[in-house]
Design an enzyme around this catalytic site. Structure first.
Site, PDB file in Angstrom:
ATOM      1  N   HIS A   1      34.314  40.033  42.618  1.00 29.85           N
ATOM      2  CA  HIS A   1      35.541  40.502  43.296  1.00 29.85           C
ATOM      3  C   HIS A   1      36.122  41.656  42.729  1.00 29.85           C
ATOM      4  CE1 HIS A   1      36.142  37.463  40.055  1.00 29.85           C
ATOM      5  NE2 HIS A   1      36.649  38.223  39.184  1.00 29.85           N
TER       6      HIS A   1
ATOM      7  N   GLN B   1      42.716  38.695  42.788  1.00 29.36           N
ATOM      8  CA  GLN B   1      41.341  39.081  42.651  1.00 29.36           C
ATOM      9  C   GLN B   1      40.648  38.642  43.991  1.00 29.36           C
ATOM     10  OE1 GLN B   1      41.083  36.480  39.011  1.00 29.36           O
ATOM     11  NE2 GLN B   1      40.032  38.194  37.743  1.00 29.36           N
TER      12      GLN B   1
ATOM     13  N   ARG C   1      26.271  41.701  32.130  1.00 27.34           N
ATOM     14  CA  ARG C   1      26.694  40.415  32.142  1.00 27.34           C
ATOM     15  C   ARG C   1      27.347  40.215  33.686  1.00 27.34           C
ATOM     16  NH1 ARG C   1      31.556  37.694  32.438  1.00 27.34           N
ATOM     17  NH2 ARG C   1      31.849  35.653  31.496  1.00 27.34           N
TER      18      ARG C   1
ATOM     19  N   ASP D   1      29.200  38.639  35.893  1.00 29.48           N
ATOM     20  CA  ASP D   1      30.429  37.602  36.108  1.00 29.48           C
ATOM     21  C   ASP D   1      30.301  37.015  37.335  1.00 29.48           C
ATOM     22  OD1 ASP D   1      33.026  36.663  34.817  1.00 29.48           O
ATOM     23  OD2 ASP D   1      33.537  37.618  36.790  1.00 29.48           O
TER      24      ASP D   1
ATOM     25  N   GLU E   1      26.115  34.888  34.570  1.00 27.77           N
ATOM     26  CA  GLU E   1      27.260  34.208  34.161  1.00 27.77           C
ATOM     27  C   GLU E   1      27.467  33.134  35.014  1.00 27.77           C
ATOM     28  OE1 GLU E   1      31.440  32.846  33.204  1.00 27.77           O
ATOM     29  OE2 GLU E   1      30.929  33.993  34.820  1.00 27.77           O
TER      30      GLU E   1
HETATM   31  C1  OTU Z   1      34.370  34.345  34.891  1.00 25.22           C
HETATM   32  O1  OTU Z   1      34.444  32.945  34.260  1.00 25.22           O
HETATM   33  C2  OTU Z   1      35.100  35.168  33.463  1.00 25.22           C
HETATM   34  O2  OTU Z   1      34.453  34.789  32.150  1.00 25.22           O
HETATM   35  C3  OTU Z   1      36.539  34.745  33.350  1.00 25.22           C
HETATM   36  O3  OTU Z   1      37.188  35.238  32.075  1.00 25.22           O
HETATM   37  C4  OTU Z   1      37.200  35.285  34.419  1.00 25.22           C
HETATM   38  O4  OTU Z   1      38.468  34.936  34.402  1.00 25.22           O
HETATM   39  C5  OTU Z   1      36.684  34.712  35.903  1.00 25.22           C
HETATM   40  O5  OTU Z   1      35.168  34.806  35.766  1.00 25.22           O
HETATM   41  C6  OTU Z   1      36.951  35.675  37.057  1.00 25.22           C
HETATM   42  O6  OTU Z   1      36.386  36.859  36.743  1.00 25.22           O
HETATM   43  O7  OTU Z   1      35.382  29.940  35.778  1.00 25.22           O
HETATM   44  O8  OTU Z   1      36.194  29.207  33.275  1.00 25.22           O
HETATM   45  O9  OTU Z   1      30.271  29.432  37.045  1.00 25.22           O
HETATM   46  O10 OTU Z   1      32.749  29.631  35.395  1.00 25.22           O
HETATM   47  O11 OTU Z   1      32.748  32.893  36.673  1.00 25.22           O
HETATM   48  C7  OTU Z   1      35.578  30.497  33.518  1.00 25.22           C
HETATM   49  C8  OTU Z   1      31.105  30.729  36.832  1.00 25.22           C
HETATM   50  C9  OTU Z   1      35.209  30.754  34.807  1.00 25.22           C
HETATM   51  C10 OTU Z   1      32.263  30.617  36.196  1.00 25.22           C
HETATM   52  C11 OTU Z   1      32.965  31.998  35.743  1.00 25.22           C
HETATM   53  C12 OTU Z   1      34.323  32.032  35.330  1.00 25.22           C
END
Ligand code: OTU
Length: 573
Positions: A159, A227, A257, A259, A301
């Protein structure tokens, strides 16, 4: 080199054609994209080309027992990007070889509460002004590299902020940019999707779609309403993101990383996570790096159960990310700590696939996010327990709501839906009782870090854990309670926690000194015959034993006594 790059290009083409090949404009899109990639490959600075050559010769460089990560927010760690250099001596004293900085790009305005701590990006090509400018990035990468540290940059794939120029254009009704997002004229289709979608932030951001009044459309927003999910069915989105990644790589970023990797593709009737097309996109990014910046590593991630997380490491013949977070291992270690019984952590380890060649797990104890309990669902169910009551107990214990608990954490995103048991927040020191000077707390911190060091993978320290840093009081008042575990660097902790820091360093040195701890070495679970003791063999002859309990434990067959909450690495005869 030439042939490797050419075959990677061909591979990238094949992968992307499997996603976009049916479009009439595919070939012309590819031509334009490939030309831009070739140009970036040629523009790669000489020092990075040399790194490309080195890493191509030794693709297992990051599997070494000497690989150790550290994760921090730039501002909280060092004020600014340029300031990070002053922390290099501390990182070196720990043996760190990899530094992950959370997103440092230009975000939407309104401060960290309004941009999800940097995860709502308004421009990938600019640095947030309070952290410096893009001119600071290459020199920092160089300084870190000179110190033997690879920079890992966060890179948000799923996003952008609703103030990103693409989003602003879409809001104006610009057709080209509307197609960068997934939006709908009314709620009918979103409602069909909602039938099978989960919620990442059920409390603060319920639902997965947000109405935008000016355009009169509903935009897909998996996370916060600001987002906006990108539409990867549009190849233009892929090329914009891919070229941005390469430009950052050319500045010296060595690891990305990726995300929120599970969410890149959507299909009606599914939970829109971990879909095959999302994996294809990641494989295409991997091929892109092999083509134009071969030194670069991709890290997924995906905080999902062990079996799904393993898929992000690819398979023989279909490469994907080189590194994947092992969120289930982390969560299960906390559960076993609370339960004083290693059944769950053992079950997760047993369910963990050996990482394919040239790939590694990422092992950790805490991070900037909550501990996500749903990663344990398959193993809790296999063990025959009721998921909600088991995980509910663990999360209540860590929130200090169970008699006898030493923990000072917080349950995350559970209010309003007690069935959710979503996650737990808190610094390692708060969750283990170290902040409250509870008995054995230091041992508990060490046992968790010892497991992250011994399991196999790249262990990553979360800033402050090595110094026993507790929760940030400021975080308790925020709507998003993940801020409790995002404190500022505190120099005074060096004097407050000398013994913990010393023991942490001793642990990291033990790991770095033995090739049995290298990520590629096998792990063999052993039966300790004792419910509180986790026992496994690593590599050729290292026995790793962890007593997850308040009581001394005796392993008769090994003639081994383990004091409460201790770990031992033993060279077997
Ligand atoms: C990630 O985490 C980031 O680490 C978070 O800090 C962000 O808020 C989020 O993306 C949005 O950018 O749900 O509890 O399976 O678990 O993408 C953390 C992946 C999250 C998700 C992960 C997310």
């Amino acid at each position: 080199m030439q042939t490797i790059s050419a075959s990677a290009k061909e591979n990238c083409y094949q992968l992307l054609s499997s996603l976009y090949g049916r479009r009439a404009d595919f070939e012309s899109w590819w031509l334009e994209f490939a030309t831009a990639v070739d140009q970036l490959a040629q523009a790669r600075p000489p020092a990075l080309r040399q790194l490309d050559a080195e890493r191509t010769r030794s693709p297992d460089w990051f599997l070494s027992e000497r690989m150790l990560g550290y994760c921090a927010y730039t501002e909280r760690f060092a004020g600014s990007l340029a300031g990070v250099a002053k922390r290099i001596p501390h990182l070196k004293s720990l043996g760190v070889t990899y530094l992950h900085l959370l997103p440092f790009y230009l975000t939407r305005e309104g401060g960290e509460d309004a941009n999800d701590g940097g995860f709502a990006i308004a421009d990938f090509e600019q640095i947030a002004p309070h952290l410096g400018s893009m001119q600071d990035l290459a020199p920092l990468c160089q300084q870190l590299r000179d110190a033997g540290i690879s920079l890992c940059a966060d890179f948000v794939l799923n996003h952008v902020a609703d103030t990103h120029p693409w989003a602003l254009a879409a809001k104006q009704g610009d057709k080209k940019y509307l197609d960068y997002f997934r939006s709908f004229p009314d709620r009918s289709v979103p409602e069909q999707y909602e039938q099978s979608l989960g919620e990442v932030f059920p409390e603060t951001a319920p639902g997965n779609f947000t109405y935008h009044p000016e355009s009169g459309r509903w935009f897909w927003t998996t996370f916060y309403p600001y987002q906006w999910d990108l539409n990867y069915e549009n190849p233009q989105v892929f090329s914009e993101i891919a070229l941005t990644l390469l430009r950052l790589a050319n500045r010296g970023v060595e690891i990305f990383r990726l995300d929120s990797a599970p969410f890149l593709w959507k299909r009606l009737g599914s939970n829109c996570m971990n879909l095959p097309e999302a994996h294809t996109l990641l494989s295409a990014l991997r091929a892109l790096c092999a083509w134009a910046a071969p030194a670069v590593l991709l890290k997924s991630e995906a905080i999902v159960p062990a079996a799904q997380a393993a898929a992000y490491l690819g398979t023989e013949g279909r490469e994907e990310c080189q590194i994947a977070y092992h969120g289930a291992l982390m969560a299960s270690a906390w559960a076993s700590l609370v339960e004083q019984n290693v059944a769950l952590v053992q079950a997760v380890i047993a369910a963990t696939a050996k990482a394919p060649r040239h790939t590694s797990w990422l092992t950790y104890v805490r991070c900037h996010d909550d501990i996500v309990w749903s990663t344990l669902k398959p193993q809790v169910q296999d063990l025959g327990g009721d998921y909600l009551s088991r995980v509910g107990h663990v999360s209540r214990f860590l929130a200090g709501q169970v008699e006898g608990s030493y923990a000072h954490g917080l349950s995350f995103q559970t209010a309003g839906n007690s069935e959710a048991v979503h996650g737990t927040n808190g610094m390692c020191a708060a969750l283990t009782g170290y902040s409250a000077a509870a008995r054995y707390a230091q041992e508990r911190i060490l046992i968790l870090y010892a497991l992250a060091c011994a399991h196999g993978g790249v262990p990553v320290i979360y800033m402050g854990d090595e110094l026993g840093q507790g929760n940030d009081a400021d975080g308790w008042h925020r709507q998003d309670s993940r801020w409790v575990h995002r404190p500022y660097w505190d120099e005074s902790l060096f004097e407050a926690s000398p013994s913990l820091l010393q023991e942490m360093k001793a642990l990291f040195q033990k790991r770095a000194a033995h090739p049995d701890f290298a990520a590629g070495q096998p792990l063999q679970l052993l039966d300790s015959a004792c419910p509180a003791v986790l026992l496994f063999k690593r590599g050729q002859n290292t026995l790793c034993a962890f007593n997850f309990s308040d009581a001394e434990q005796e392993l008769k067959s090994l003639d081994l006594r383990l004091a409460p909450w201790t770990y031992r690495f033993i060279a077997m005869k």
